[in-house]
Design an enzyme around this catalytic site. Structure first.
Site, PDB file in Angstrom:
ATOM      1  CD  GLU A 110      -2.810  -0.859   2.585  1.00 56.48           C
ATOM      2  OE1 GLU A 110      -2.724   0.207   3.234  1.00 56.48           O
ATOM      3  OE2 GLU A 110      -3.553  -1.790   2.920  1.00 56.48           O
ATOM      4  CG  ASP A 126      -3.559   8.114   8.459  1.00 58.11           C
ATOM      5  OD1 ASP A 126      -4.090   7.030   8.157  1.00 58.11           O
ATOM      6  OD2 ASP A 126      -3.180   8.946   7.617  1.00 58.11           O
TER       7      ASP A 126
END
EC number: 4.2.1.20
Length: 269
Positions: free
Chosen positions: A56, A67
């Site tokens: 990724e 995040d």
């Protein structure tokens, strides 16, 4: 998964191969530009060489709402260094040349700024297999659905324990390649204990489709990779790899090899 989803998926053969080996795929995330662009690209090719099945490639964004602190710090450093979307496409190209499979993970705003069709075109040209879009839901993804079909890219949407049955079914139906199952609510990050919600969420997806399911948001060890690999098709690792990269490429290589061994011991006690 429909016949159309299976035939069109660029990642389908990889998951078929892993299934034949009775193991899950190892999916590793790193942000482009951390600690600098060249090192991040080298780190991503290290993932390939150390046993990571899918890489990724993160596109740093100034408002990363999903995040955890480790990835936020890394993306802030990358943005301070002047990283651009184009650098992520360069990383995809390098991964592809190294024999790996790359998907880009990005919030939707950078893709809109780049141009949805142009981004899909350039991602496919770089050898990319698809796109993970954590803040885009299928109901608002008409441009991306069209562009991904036009350029033959997989589209990986997220489901969570909070997803309603209708939303989950719609998300799975719109996905191609695999579905990203967020195993804990809220932000990502390495945790000592992997969420108990993950097996239930995978089971909910499996009840409506046979599309592969990747589970992320918490894996940091070989043992956790093996645990998740017993019920998921893909084991996604992000924050732990970013932390390892902070200690240098040898540390990243060592952790990746451990995790790759973990997905291969899924049937061990």
């Amino acid at each position: 998964m429909t016949v159309e989803q299976r035939e069109a998926s660029r990642l389908g053969p990889l998951f078929d191969s892993c299934r034949a080996e009775n193991r899950a795929a190892l999916i590793g995330y790193l942000p482009t530009g951390y600690p600098d662009v060249n090192t991040s690209v080298r780190a991503m090719t290290e993932l390939v060489e150390s046993g990571c099945d899918i890489v990724e490639v993160g596109v740093p964004y100034s408002d990363p709402g999903m995040d955890g602190p480790t990835i936020q710090r890394a993306t802030e450093a990358a943005l301070s260094g002047g990283v651009r979307v184009r650098d992520a496409l360069t990383a995809v190209e390098s991964i592809s040349k190294a024999g790996g499979r790359a998907v880009v993970m990005t919030y939707w705003n950078p893709v809109l700024r780049y141009g949805v069709d142009a981004f899909a075109r350039d991602l496919a040209a770089a050898g990319g297999h698809g796109l993970i879009t954590p803040d885009l839901i299928p109901d608002e993804a008409q441009q991306w659905l069209a562009a991904s079909d036009e350029h033959g890219l997989d589209r990986i949407f997220l489901v969570a324990p909070s997803s309603t049955p209708e939303r989950l079914a719609n998300t799975v139906a719109a996905s191609r390649g695999f579905v990203y199952a967020a195993s804990t609510m809220g932000v990502t990050g390495a945790r000592d204990a992997v969420s108990n919600a993950a097996p239930d969420l995978v089971a909910r997806v499996k009840a409506v489709s046979d599309i592969p399911v990747g589970v992320g948001l918490g894996v940091r060890s070989r043992e956790q990779a093996a645990e998740i690999g017993r019920y998921a098709d893909g084991v996604i690792v992000g924050s732990a790899l970013v932390s390892a990269l902070g200690d240098g490429l040898p540390s990243l290589r060592s952790l990746t090899e451990e995790l790759a061994a973990g997905v291969r011991q899924r049937n061990s006690p």
